[in-house]
Design a protein around this motif. Structure first.
Motif, mmCIF file in Angstrom:
data_model
loop_
_atom_site.group_PDB
_atom_site.id
_atom_site.type_symbol
_atom_site.label_atom_id
_atom_site.label_comp_id
_atom_site.label_asym_id
_atom_site.label_seq_id
_atom_site.Cartn_x
_atom_site.Cartn_y
_atom_site.Cartn_z
ATOM 1 N N ILE B 45 1.072 -1.265 -0.117
ATOM 2 C CA ILE B 45 -0.733 0.669 -0.087
ATOM 3 C C ILE B 45 0.457 1.354 0.058
ATOM 4 O O ILE B 45 1.750 1.738 1.060
ATOM 5 C CB ILE B 45 -1.492 0.226 0.850
ATOM 6 N N LEU B 46 0.924 1.598 -1.032
ATOM 7 C CA LEU B 46 1.391 3.585 -0.972
ATOM 8 C C LEU B 46 0.643 4.989 -0.908
ATOM 9 O O LEU B 46 -0.830 4.592 -1.433
ATOM 10 C CB LEU B 46 2.057 3.412 -2.166
ATOM 11 N N ASP B 48 0.378 9.196 -0.616
ATOM 12 C CA ASP B 48 1.050 9.665 -1.176
ATOM 13 C C ASP B 48 0.584 11.632 0.383
ATOM 14 O O ASP B 48 -0.288 11.029 1.023
ATOM 15 C CB ASP B 48 1.200 10.947 -1.990
ATOM 16 N N ASN B 52 -3.434 10.341 -1.683
ATOM 17 C CA ASN B 52 -4.065 9.168 -2.239
ATOM 18 C C ASN B 52 -3.425 7.982 -2.155
ATOM 19 O O ASN B 52 -1.938 7.293 -1.934
ATOM 20 C CB ASN B 52 -3.052 9.501 -3.325
ATOM 21 N N VAL B 53 -3.719 6.791 -2.759
ATOM 22 C CA VAL B 53 -3.461 5.650 -2.112
ATOM 23 C C VAL B 53 -3.474 4.547 -3.386
ATOM 24 O O VAL B 53 -4.658 4.348 -4.432
ATOM 25 C CB VAL B 53 -4.658 4.724 -1.119
ATOM 26 N N LYS B 54 -2.690 4.058 -3.110
ATOM 27 C CA LYS B 54 -2.191 2.522 -4.631
ATOM 28 C C LYS B 54 -1.815 1.725 -3.691
ATOM 29 O O LYS B 54 -1.637 1.507 -2.887
ATOM 30 C CB LYS B 54 -1.608 3.262 -5.298
ATOM 31 N N LYS B 55 -2.711 0.623 -4.119
ATOM 32 C CA LYS B 55 -2.422 -0.909 -3.521
ATOM 33 C C LYS B 55 -2.215 -1.868 -4.858
ATOM 34 O O LYS B 55 -2.342 -2.007 -5.780
ATOM 35 C CB LYS B 55 -3.894 -1.164 -2.934
ATOM 36 N N LYS B 237 4.072 7.304 2.500
ATOM 37 C CA LYS B 237 3.999 5.578 3.045
ATOM 38 C C LYS B 237 3.668 4.684 2.570
ATOM 39 O O LYS B 237 2.749 4.730 1.344
ATOM 40 C CB LYS B 237 3.154 6.114 4.330
#
Lengths: 467, 267
Positions: B45-46, B48, B52-55, B237
């Protein structure tokens, strides 16, 4: 060459400016650890399934701004080309659907379909939808033991290590409808084939057999990427491709993997994917270009070697016969049809060498040189006996892989023509991104075959959604 | 000898909480049991600074052999990377270059890739390649800066490490770190917290390993996070969660071939 240096300087300047955006001075300090905990919602971690679907939707807008010179094109094509002259924008929609499934440990299946349609050219009807749908890679795989796998279906079988000048990659046709607008890598078209693969981690052997010939996907006659553009300056209209060739094609390769390097031998017998001009004929009471697809035996060596941040890769291929177009064919054919030859065949050796460097933060710098040598040559040939091409550029990616920037210059035909390309994509989310690409064509010598494509400059804006 | 914050395991010791010298502690950390093979799923899980979350979902296989450590990684989601796969073979013989291969399904092409800059971001995350592959403990000087500190209720040593003078230039280039501070649990020698000071940009990265538990007697973290900060501002993160972890099961050598990357195996 001076232009090339200026392009390299531009690329370095772009990279430097990009890197500087990420470095500023600041003070170090202690941190409250509770502030940097990442809390995850329950159920975030998933166990994957063995079957899956995925759907991708793209909408693209092309803007052409090169001033095309249609004066020399024959009269019936002039209207079409005049419409594409100067500034023009169009919109394409594209979608793809893929499905994959495992059946136990030995069987696997994958099917994919692609749809693309240019909205501005015609209305979307049931007929045009039918014409716009194509089968993508689709296969059934049987793997009786870990080392051996057999695939049957609509396959892409790549060979060689090159990226820009893929001289050993001769099994699949290319999609040349938007030549150079697409990345070189993505222009391969799947073909009906069988693929037998053996791999014991140190040695890999592959046999690919193509069943049913397919040519490159070509632009419409008179299109900006039409490879016979110069020939259409005469009063010829239609193209007649001889595609009724179903003799199976094959490619055999053996690859050895060492520590930090690999080397492979490739042997094959395939048709040319690009049509070769054979002469003129009459079709439906109109004069037509006649083309064919010559067949050639080829052999090659390919290998790659890596050391720390450096990667070196090289391909060499020998072609038993390659057909070379002749200049002034149409002037000669009207003067003396019996003597006019459209092409000649010659043995050819081509080689590429590529270098990649990843020693700069989150950046890949690459270069590739291509050289072709014709054993036989005629003064009127459209290709020189020795031809050199060059591709250089870099790709850099920011945190979260949110922004990626690529710049590339490809020099062709002994550095008499080049394409500059800058592309960037910005990822809005896991499911969507915006892509921008800019292309500049140039030809410094009016004797270059690339001269007729010098005004194909364009910009592209694309939105992609993935379900 | 290499230690990596990415290792999900640590050795369970019977009576580790003795007053140890720094060399003993670091050797114990380095010799953590990881299993001969492992199979696991990872969710990355990224996030910013705008939230905004990317998985990403990945499946990983590893195998440790006398002459090489092999790892294959299959990207299962999201759709833009689905079907891609990565193979890495790190040879014990340091005179030999490691082999790294990337498979892209749209091209059905597996190509060798060069060894990335060790300080580069791993898949767009706050983890660098050196965080993943580990650092050689012999390249660094260590010092216990605090004999006791509590992390999640467990007593830890706080240890600073800096590049040895003769290695400083190379290590700065390879890892990007000019100093690292780690928290080592005294009961199992697991590095549960890390503070990494970047030489460029005056940024700091903060690592935390959470929810340690034992699987087949091997200490395993449920998740590891890495956060990049600057002046107390969080820039980015990353969190990796591990699931379906299986140690020491049968993993055939052929899984670490370029051909195997073209068809993701079932776990």
């Amino acid at each position: 060459v001076r232009f090339l240096y200026s392009k390299v300087a531009l690329l370095i300047a772009l990279q430097f400016a990009y890197s500087q955006a990420y470095s500023q001075d600041d003070d170090l300090d202690e941190f409250d650890w509770d502030d940097v905990r990442i809390e995850v919602e329950s159920g975030t971690t998933q166990s994957p399934n063995n079957d899956s679907w995925d759907f991708t939707f793209n909408i693209r807008s092309n803007y052409d701004y090169g001033d095309r010179d249609a004066n020399n094109i024959n009269s019936q094509l002039q209207g079409d080309i005049a419409n594409e002259d100067e500034h023009e924008a169009d919109v394409d929609i594209a979608a793809s659907l893929h499905w994959s499934q495992r059946f136990g440990n030995k069987f696997q299946a994958r099917f994919g379909f692609e749809f693309d349609h240019e909205i501005s050219s015609e209305e979307l009807t049931s007929d045009t939808i039918g014409e716009s749908i194509r089968l993508d890679q689709a296969f059934i795989q049987y793997q009786p033991v870990n080392q051996l796998a057999l695939r049957a279906g609509n396959l892409v079988l790549p060979f060689g290590t090159a990226d820009a000048f893929r001289i050993l990659d001769r099994f699949n046709p290319q999609d040349d409808r938007n030549w150079s607008l697409e990345d070189t890598n993505t222009r391969r078209v799947p073909v009906p084939a069988l693929h037998l693969n053996f791999d014991n981690t140190k040695f890999r052997a592959q046999l690919g057999v193509g069943i049913g010939f397919r040519s490159n996907r070509l632009p419409e006659p008179g299109d900006e990427y039409d490879q016979f553009l110069v020939d259409r300056e005469s009063a010829l209209l239609h193209e007649q491709n001889d595609v009724n060739q179903y003799r199976p094609e094959w490619v055999l390769s053996g690859q050895y993997f060492g520590k930090g390097f690999d080397i492979s031998l490739v042997l094959g017998d395939t048709f040319s994917r690009a049509p070769v001009l054979r002469g003129i004929g009459v079709e439906d009471a109109q004069v037509a270009l006649e083309t064919y697809f010559p067949r050639s035996l080829f052999g090659g060596v390919s290998g790659s070697f890596s050391k720390n941040s450096w990667l070196l890769r090289s391909d060499v291929v020998w072609l038993k016969n390659k057909s070379i177009f002749l200049n002034n064919y149409f002037e000669n054919v009207f003067a003396n049809p019996a003597l006019a030859e459209s092409n000649f065949s010659t043995q050819t050796v081509e080689a590429t060498t590529g270098v990649e460097f990843t020693g700069i933060s989150n950046t890949l710098i690459f270069g590739e040189v291509h050289h072709a040598y014709l054993a036989d040559h005629e003064d009127s040939a459209r290709q020189d006996r020795n031809t050199t091409g060059l591709a250089i550029g870099f790709t850099t990616t920011a945190m979260s892989e949110k922004l990626s920037l690529t710049a590339r210059v490809i020099e062709l035909a002994n550095l008499t023509g080049h394409i500059s390309q800058i592309s960037a994509h910005y990822r809005l989310s896991d499911r969507s991104l915006v892509r921008f690409k800019w292309l500049e064509f140039n030809a410094s010598d009016d004797s270059s075959f690339f001269y007729d494509y010098r005004n194909n400059d364009k910009a592209l804006l694309e939105y992609e959604f993935i379900l | 000898m290499k230690i990596s914050i990415f290792c999900v395991t640590a050795l369970a010791l019977l009576n580790p909480a003795f007053a140890a010298d720094i060399d003993t502690i670091m050797n114990e950390v380095e010799q953590r049991e990881e299993g001969v093979t492992s199979k696991l799923n990872m969710t990355m899980i990224l996030e910013d600074k705008r939230g905004n979350v990317k998985k990403r979902l990945l499946r990983s296989y590893t195998k440790n052999q006398a002459d090489a450590e092999s790892m294959s990684m299959y990207f299962l989601s999201p759709g833009n990377v689905k079907g891609s796969a990565f193979l890495s073979v790190n040879y014990a013989d340091e005179t030999k270059s490691d082999d790294k291969w990337l498979y892209l399904p749209a091209l059905n092409r597996t190509r060798r890739v060069s060894q990335s800059n060790e300080s580069d971001s791993f898949m767009g995350s706050d983890f660098s390649y050196s965080d993943i592959t580990g650092v050689d403990i012999n390249d660094w000087d260590y010092e216990i800066v605090k004999e006791t500190d509590e992390v999640d209720g467990h007593d830890c040593w706080v240890i600073d490490s800096t590049p040895k003078a003769e290695n400083r230039k190379r290590l700065l280039a390879e890892t990007g770190y000019e100093k690292r501070r780690i928290w080592v649990r005294k009961d199992n020698y697991y590095v549960v917290r890390g503070q990494y000071f970047l030489a460029k940009g005056k940024k700091m990265k903060l690592m935390q390993a959470r929810d340690l538990h034992q699987i087949d007697g091997i200490w395993t973290a449920k998740s590891i996070s890495m956060v990049t900060v600057k002046k107390k501002n969080i820039l980015h993160k990353s969190l990796i969660e591990f699931s379906d972890v299986i140690y020491n099961s049968e993993v055939p050598d052929t899984l670490f071939s370029t051909s195997a990357l073209t068809a993701e195996p079932s776990l």
